[in-house]
Scaffold this active site. Structure first.
Site, PDB file in Angstrom:
ATOM      1  N   GLY A   1     -14.278 -22.286 -18.771  1.00 30.53           N
ATOM      2  CA  GLY A   1     -15.281 -23.084 -19.477  1.00 30.53           C
ATOM      3  C   GLY A   1     -16.688 -22.545 -19.410  1.00 30.53           C
TER       4      GLY A   1
ATOM      5  N   LEU B   1     -18.041 -19.780 -20.449  1.00 35.48           N
ATOM      6  CA  LEU B   1     -18.537 -19.115 -21.646  1.00 35.48           C
ATOM      7  C   LEU B   1     -18.843 -20.078 -22.790  1.00 35.48           C
ATOM      8  CD1 LEU B   1     -16.282 -15.951 -21.483  1.00 35.48           C
ATOM      9  CD2 LEU B   1     -18.789 -15.956 -21.472  1.00 35.48           C
TER      10      LEU B   1
ATOM     11  N   LEU C   1     -12.217 -18.491 -21.809  1.00 34.77           N
ATOM     12  CA  LEU C   1     -13.578 -19.001 -21.710  1.00 34.77           C
ATOM     13  C   LEU C   1     -14.083 -18.991 -20.260  1.00 34.77           C
ATOM     14  CD1 LEU C   1     -13.515 -22.039 -24.184  1.00 34.77           C
ATOM     15  CD2 LEU C   1     -14.249 -19.690 -24.604  1.00 34.77           C
TER      16      LEU C   1
ATOM     17  N   TYR D   1       1.113 -27.512 -12.253  1.00 38.36           N
ATOM     18  CA  TYR D   1       0.104 -28.298 -12.964  1.00 38.36           C
ATOM     19  C   TYR D   1       0.380 -29.787 -12.831  1.00 38.36           C
ATOM     20  CZ  TYR D   1      -0.984 -23.875 -15.362  1.00 38.36           C
ATOM     21  OH  TYR D   1      -1.324 -22.579 -15.662  1.00 38.36           O
TER      22      TYR D   1
ATOM     23  N   GLY E   1     -21.006 -22.249 -22.333  1.00 36.73           N
ATOM     24  CA  GLY E   1     -22.420 -22.511 -22.070  1.00 36.73           C
ATOM     25  C   GLY E   1     -22.700 -23.880 -21.494  1.00 36.73           C
ATOM     26  N   LYS E   2     -21.643 -24.680 -21.270  1.00 29.44           N
ATOM     27  CA  LYS E   2     -21.888 -26.058 -20.842  1.00 29.44           C
ATOM     28  C   LYS E   2     -22.368 -26.175 -19.396  1.00 29.44           C
ATOM     29  CE  LYS E   2     -16.982 -26.974 -19.835  1.00 29.44           C
ATOM     30  NZ  LYS E   2     -15.818 -27.786 -20.262  1.00 29.44           N
TER      31      LYS E   2
ATOM     32  N   SER F   1      -7.555 -18.248 -19.478  1.00 28.10           N
ATOM     33  CA  SER F   1      -8.974 -18.488 -19.215  1.00 28.10           C
ATOM     34  C   SER F   1      -9.885 -17.621 -20.083  1.00 28.10           C
ATOM     35  CB  SER F   1      -9.310 -18.274 -17.731  1.00 28.10           C
ATOM     36  OG  SER F   1     -10.485 -18.984 -17.369  1.00 28.10           O
TER      37      SER F   1
END
Length: 350
Positions: free
Chosen positions: A243, A245, A240, A53, A247-248, A238
């Site tokens: 990301g 999920l 989401l 990372y 909705g963005k 993860s």
């Protein structure tokens, strides 16, 4: 905050784990400092990072997140005993990390030393193999025929695993790491390590972190059942779906600074027509029950039998607070039924 045992380790960890992979690319040192302060105030004691990372991974971002955490630990040394710190050694395939070669014993020992220096700590609570030396069904490679399972020679893989285990054992005996775990592994991988650890009296894995979310449930039930009965903590990453999920990204939106605006190592493999349809259905369901889509997704992961601690990540304090709040939400029978209907309609959307 709820706390759970980290597999067979005896460590108590919060059922929320603070993921850190955006620190160094999307987030600054100050952003990270603020997130760690909020997490500790909420009772989160489990932080997860990796030598690879920040993300997206590249030679310039390599090690940046560990350095950021190390800076924080140097300034807050009195808090080291309050956190369970996890990091990971990268597997093969990245040319700028050990020339992309498979993980071996000597490289693991060297990687542990390098992580300790970047993290400004004397020990790592949980040291993880980020992905195995053989190809595994993760990062979008879970469809039948994507690769040949038989290409991996089991005897050769077992020899490599045994060498890795001996290096881990050496690091544990030297006090550099306390426990170790897996990531992006399979039931065969877990069980082979368990078998080798028993046969050779070496440390057993205490955890595994794999992707698990409403769009990606391949580990249920087989791998998760394996974890429950072998006392291996299951740590979803993860939750989401990168990301999605939240909705963005609906209708092709790409909010400024969001991860999907950055070049992805494996491409946007989660962005499919079925994923978009499933996500919209979950977004609509969340609105009907007066919670956010992210809270719906996180509350669902939390309640899955066998899940120990869920790894969350955020780029803003607002997102972090929203995510933490999700773990206080209990899903009603009606909401659970609505989730199941969508899941049955879109069982493998990406």
């Amino acid at each position: 905050m709820q706390y759970v045992k980290l597999g067979s380790s005896g460590l108590d960890v919060s059922n929320i784990c603070l993921g850190t992979m955006t620190w160094g690319t999307q987030n600054t040192q100050q952003d990270a400092n603020d997130q760690m302060a909020v997490a500790l105030e909420a009772g989160i004691n489990f932080f997860d990072t990796a030598e690879m990372y920040s993300v997206p991974p590249n030679a310039d971002s390599y090690g940046k997140t560990e350095i950021i955490i190390g800076n924080w630990l140097k300034a807050n040394s009195d808090k080291r005993q309050d956190i369970v710190l996890a990091t990971k050694i990268a597997g093969p395939g990245l040319s700028y990390i050990r020339d992309g070669r498979p993980v071996n014993g000597a490289d693991l020992i060297s990687a542990v030393d390098d992580s300790l220096k970047r993290l400004n700590t004397d020990y790592i609570d949980l040291y993880q193999i980020h992905w195995p030396n053989r190809t595994s069904p993760h990062f979008g490679k879970h469809w039948p025929g994507f690769y040949k399972l038989s290409d991996a020679e089991s005897a050769e893989q077992s020899l490599q695993m045994a060498e890795i285990l001996k290096a881990i054992d050496e690091c544990i005996k030297q006090g550099k790491i306390r426990h170790w775990g897996l990531s992006n592994e399979t039931p065969w991988g877990i069980n082979q390590y368990l078998k080798l650890s028993e046969e050779q009296s070496l440390p057993r894995p205490v955890s595994i972190q794999n992707e698990f979310n409403l769009l990606h449930t391949k580990d249920w039930p087989y791998l998760i059942e394996n974890c429950i009965h072998e006392e291996v903590a299951y740590l979803p990453w993860s939750p989401l779906a990168a990301g999605a999920l939240s909705g963005k990204y609906a209708d092709g939106q790409r909010p400024a600074g969001s991860r999907w605006t950055l070049v992805q190592r494996n491409g946007l493999f989660r962005d499919t027509p079925y994923s978009r349809q499933a996500t919209q259905a979950y977004v609509d369901l969340a609105k009907q029950h007066n919670i956010t889509p992210s809270q719906l997704a996180l509350a669902w992961v939390k309640q899955v039998d066998g899940v120990s601690s869920t790894i969350i990540g955020a780029t803003t304090i607002e997102q972090l607070n929203e995510d933490i709040t999700a773990f206080n939400i209990e899903l009603s029978d009606e909401l659970q039924a609505g989730i199941m209907r969508i899941m049955q309609q879109y069982p493998v959307p990406f």
